[in-house]
Design a protein around this motif. Structure first.
Motif, mmCIF file in Angstrom:
data_model
loop_
_atom_site.group_PDB
_atom_site.id
_atom_site.type_symbol
_atom_site.label_atom_id
_atom_site.label_comp_id
_atom_site.label_asym_id
_atom_site.label_seq_id
_atom_site.Cartn_x
_atom_site.Cartn_y
_atom_site.Cartn_z
ATOM 1 N N PHE A 1 18.211 -10.819 -6.222
ATOM 2 C CA PHE A 1 17.690 -11.793 -5.367
ATOM 3 C C PHE A 1 17.407 -11.130 -4.001
ATOM 4 C CE2 PHE A 1 20.683 -14.450 -7.701
ATOM 5 C CZ PHE A 1 20.024 -15.518 -8.040
ATOM 6 N N GLY A 2 16.084 -11.530 -3.388
ATOM 7 C CA GLY A 2 15.639 -10.996 -2.127
ATOM 8 C C GLY A 2 16.567 -10.854 -1.102
ATOM 9 N N THR A 3 17.496 -11.676 -1.035
ATOM 10 C CA THR A 3 18.740 -11.564 -0.130
ATOM 11 C C THR A 3 19.534 -10.380 -0.282
ATOM 12 O OG1 THR A 3 20.115 -13.197 -1.234
ATOM 13 C CG2 THR A 3 18.752 -14.060 0.651
ATOM 14 N N GLN A 4 19.372 -9.768 -1.522
ATOM 15 C CA GLN A 4 20.367 -8.633 -1.677
ATOM 16 C C GLN A 4 19.763 -7.337 -1.403
ATOM 17 O OE1 GLN A 4 20.800 -10.054 -5.934
ATOM 18 N NE2 GLN A 4 22.867 -9.153 -5.452
ATOM 19 N N LEU A 5 18.194 -7.538 -1.101
ATOM 20 C CA LEU A 5 17.511 -6.253 -0.723
ATOM 21 C C LEU A 5 17.236 -6.253 0.646
ATOM 22 C CD1 LEU A 5 15.205 -5.885 -3.890
ATOM 23 C CD2 LEU A 5 17.332 -4.712 -3.407
ATOM 24 N N HIS A 6 17.223 -5.160 1.548
ATOM 25 C CA HIS A 6 16.903 -5.135 2.925
ATOM 26 C C HIS A 6 16.043 -3.998 3.229
ATOM 27 C CE1 HIS A 6 19.618 -8.482 3.661
ATOM 28 N NE2 HIS A 6 20.427 -7.779 3.066
ATOM 29 N N ALA A 7 15.075 -4.021 4.057
ATOM 30 C CA ALA A 7 14.446 -2.657 4.351
ATOM 31 C C ALA A 7 15.126 -1.432 4.728
ATOM 32 C CB ALA A 7 13.411 -3.142 5.531
ATOM 33 N N SER A 8 16.370 -1.882 5.202
ATOM 34 C CA SER A 8 17.262 -0.762 5.599
ATOM 35 C C SER A 8 18.019 -0.082 4.319
ATOM 36 C CB SER A 8 18.208 -1.123 6.599
ATOM 37 O OG SER A 8 19.035 -2.396 6.037
ATOM 38 N N ASP A 9 17.870 -0.784 3.027
ATOM 39 C CA ASP A 9 18.446 -0.193 1.771
ATOM 40 C C ASP A 9 17.607 0.915 1.286
ATOM 41 O OD1 ASP A 9 20.625 -2.140 1.932
ATOM 42 O OD2 ASP A 9 19.505 -3.359 1.002
ATOM 43 N N TYR A 10 16.253 0.929 1.629
ATOM 44 C CA TYR A 10 15.287 1.938 1.063
ATOM 45 C C TYR A 10 15.587 3.428 1.728
ATOM 46 C CZ TYR A 10 12.920 -1.360 -1.441
ATOM 47 O OH TYR A 10 12.548 -2.620 -2.252
ATOM 48 N N THR A 11 15.652 4.338 0.851
ATOM 49 C CA THR A 11 15.911 5.590 1.322
ATOM 50 C C THR A 11 14.864 6.727 0.780
ATOM 51 O OG1 THR A 11 17.090 6.384 -0.870
ATOM 52 C CG2 THR A 11 18.480 5.523 0.943
ATOM 53 N N GLY A 12 14.612 7.923 1.273
ATOM 54 C CA GLY A 12 13.655 8.623 1.085
ATOM 55 C C GLY A 12 13.772 9.442 -0.429
ATOM 56 N N ALA A 13 14.996 9.071 -1.021
ATOM 57 C CA ALA A 13 15.143 9.846 -2.361
ATOM 58 C C ALA A 13 16.413 9.075 -2.945
ATOM 59 C CB ALA A 13 15.367 11.298 -2.151
ATOM 60 N N GLY A 14 16.575 9.262 -4.223
ATOM 61 C CA GLY A 14 17.746 8.780 -4.816
ATOM 62 C C GLY A 14 17.355 7.989 -6.029
ATOM 63 N N ILE A 15 17.633 6.518 -6.311
ATOM 64 C CA ILE A 15 17.358 5.968 -7.572
ATOM 65 C C ILE A 15 16.040 5.323 -7.390
ATOM 66 C CG2 ILE A 15 18.339 4.226 -9.150
ATOM 67 C CD1 ILE A 15 19.910 6.843 -9.033
ATOM 68 N N GLU B 1 3.921 6.272 -10.937
ATOM 69 C CA GLU B 1 4.921 6.669 -10.443
ATOM 70 C C GLU B 1 4.665 6.722 -8.673
ATOM 71 O OE1 GLU B 1 7.352 10.109 -11.360
ATOM 72 O OE2 GLU B 1 6.133 10.281 -13.350
ATOM 73 N N ASP B 2 3.460 6.523 -8.321
ATOM 74 C CA ASP B 2 3.066 6.834 -6.977
ATOM 75 C C ASP B 2 3.721 5.426 -6.166
ATOM 76 O OD1 ASP B 2 1.394 8.728 -7.624
ATOM 77 O OD2 ASP B 2 -0.406 7.783 -7.573
ATOM 78 N N ASP B 3 4.073 5.736 -4.915
ATOM 79 C CA ASP B 3 4.839 5.099 -3.923
ATOM 80 C C ASP B 3 6.100 4.171 -4.676
ATOM 81 O OD1 ASP B 3 4.730 3.693 -1.565
ATOM 82 O OD2 ASP B 3 3.636 2.226 -2.020
ATOM 83 N N LEU B 4 6.833 5.049 -5.385
ATOM 84 C CA LEU B 4 8.048 4.387 -5.668
ATOM 85 C C LEU B 4 8.931 4.407 -4.545
ATOM 86 C CD1 LEU B 4 9.057 6.571 -8.804
ATOM 87 C CD2 LEU B 4 8.477 4.270 -8.657
ATOM 88 N N GLY B 5 9.751 3.318 -4.539
ATOM 89 C CA GLY B 5 10.783 3.198 -3.497
ATOM 90 C C GLY B 5 12.201 3.866 -3.903
ATOM 91 N N TYR B 6 13.120 3.907 -3.260
ATOM 92 C CA TYR B 6 14.412 4.561 -3.623
ATOM 93 C C TYR B 6 15.649 4.076 -2.996
ATOM 94 C CZ TYR B 6 11.328 8.238 -5.521
ATOM 95 O OH TYR B 6 10.411 9.153 -6.269
ATOM 96 N N PHE B 7 16.746 3.724 -3.676
ATOM 97 C CA PHE B 7 17.803 3.501 -3.093
ATOM 98 C C PHE B 7 18.956 4.350 -3.209
ATOM 99 C CE2 PHE B 7 17.050 -1.322 -4.169
ATOM 100 C CZ PHE B 7 16.427 -1.644 -3.133
ATOM 101 N N SER B 8 20.060 4.348 -2.810
ATOM 102 C CA SER B 8 21.061 5.044 -2.828
ATOM 103 C C SER B 8 22.135 4.746 -4.107
ATOM 104 C CB SER B 8 22.137 5.045 -1.721
ATOM 105 O OG SER B 8 22.663 3.667 -1.597
ATOM 106 N N ASP B 9 22.934 5.607 -4.494
ATOM 107 C CA ASP B 9 23.720 5.620 -5.701
ATOM 108 C C ASP B 9 24.568 4.326 -5.569
ATOM 109 O OD1 ASP B 9 22.679 7.436 -7.522
ATOM 110 O OD2 ASP B 9 23.985 9.038 -6.608
ATOM 111 N N LYS B 10 25.003 4.241 -4.398
ATOM 112 C CA LYS B 10 26.091 3.023 -3.824
ATOM 113 C C LYS B 10 25.355 1.746 -4.062
ATOM 114 C CE LYS B 10 28.576 0.986 -0.022
ATOM 115 N NZ LYS B 10 28.845 1.295 1.185
ATOM 116 N N LYS B 11 23.876 1.589 -3.776
ATOM 117 C CA LYS B 11 23.456 0.355 -3.895
ATOM 118 C C LYS B 11 22.821 0.138 -5.271
ATOM 119 C CE LYS B 11 21.601 -3.024 -1.812
ATOM 120 N NZ LYS B 11 22.260 -4.205 -1.118
ATOM 121 N N PHE B 12 22.457 1.066 -6.124
ATOM 122 C CA PHE B 12 22.532 1.099 -7.535
ATOM 123 C C PHE B 12 23.557 0.439 -8.121
ATOM 124 C CE2 PHE B 12 22.921 2.874 -11.983
ATOM 125 C CZ PHE B 12 21.650 2.211 -12.254
#
Length: 199
Positions: A84-98, A114-125
Motif C-alpha cells: 500500500f502507498g501508506t507503507q512507502l515514503h520518500a524517506s524510505d528510499y536509499t542510494g543503494a540496497g534492495i 534497470e535505469d532509474d531503479l529505486g532502492y530500499f534498505s534490508d530492514k524495509k525489504f
C-alpha cells in the motif's frame, strides 16, 4: 476476478509434461538470448517472437486453455501486488540496497529496464517481503495508462520489491515457461483479460 483466474492458451500436446510445451520452452530460450544477438540474428529472433505471438492470437495451432492458478508456483503470495502507498515514503528510499521495481522499469516492449531503479534498505525489504520478487518472476503494471505492461525479473537481480503500481506472478517452471506467460499476457487476448479485471 483474480489474476490467478486468467485463462492461458497452451499448445495441446500429450504426455505428462504437456503443461510445459516444447514451443514455449524453445521460445523462452529465444527470448532470453535476444539481448546477446547482434544484427541479422536479432532480427530473426524478433521475427520468431512476432510469429509465435501471431499464432497465439489467431489460434493457428491447436490450444487448450488452463487457469493461470493451475501453473503457479506452490508458495504463499505466488500472485501479489505491491505494498500500500501508506507503507512507502520518500524517506524510505536509499542510494543503494534492495531494488524497487516501478512501472518506469517496464519498457513499452515488455522488457526490464534497470535505469532509474529505486532502492530500499534490508530492514524495509523484510517489512515488505510479501511484495518481494525473484528471478523469473513476472512483473505486471496494474495502474495508470500503462496498465498491462509486463516483464520478467532477470537473473542478475537476486531479489527486489515491487512498488504499489505493480503486481507479480510466480509460475512453476516445471509446468510452464515464464517467458511464454509473459508473451501471452502481451497479446491482445491477454491484455483484454487484464483490462477486464482492472476495475
Amino acid at each position: 476476478g483474480k489474476t490467478s483466474d486468467e485463462i492461458l492458451a497452451l499448445p495441446d500436446q500429450p504426455g505428462p509434461r504437456s503443461l510445459r510445451p516444447r514451443r514455449a520452452r524453445l521460445h523462452g530460450g529465444l527470448l532470453a538470448g535476444i539481448a546477446r544477438l547482434p544484427g541479422r540474428a536479432q532480427r530473426d529472433a524478433d521475427f520468431q517472437n512476432i510469429k509465435m505471438k501471431q499464432q497465439i492470437q489467431t489460434n493457428k495451432i491447436e490450444w487448450r486453455e488452463v487457469e493461470l492458478g493451475s501453473v503457479l508456483e506452490e508458495k504463499k503470495f505466488a500472485v501479489v501486488d505491491g505494498p500500500f502507498g501508506t507503507q512507502l515514503h520518500a524517506s524510505d528510499y536509499t542510494g543503494a540496497g534492495i531494488p524497487v521495481i516501478r512501472i518506469k522499469n517496464i519498457t513499452k516492449d515488455n522488457l526490464f529496464d534497470e535505469d532509474d531503479l529505486g532502492y530500499f534498505s534490508d530492514k524495509k525489504f523484510k517489512e515488505l517481503e510479501r511484495s518481494a520478487v525473484f528471478p523469473n518472476d513476472i512483473i505486471l503494471a496494474k495502474t495508470g495508462a500503462t496498465i498491462g505492461k509486463v516483464c520478467i525479473l532477470p537473473n542478475r537481480i537476486k531479489k527486489a520489491l515491487i512498488a504499489s503500481s505493480c503486481a507479480k506472478i510466480s509460475v512453476n517452471k516445471d509446468k510452464i515457461s515464464a517467458e511464454y506467460v509473459k508473451l501471452f499476457l502481451s497479446t491482445e487476448r491477454g491484455q483484454a483479460q487484464i483490462l477486464s479485471q482492472s476495475c
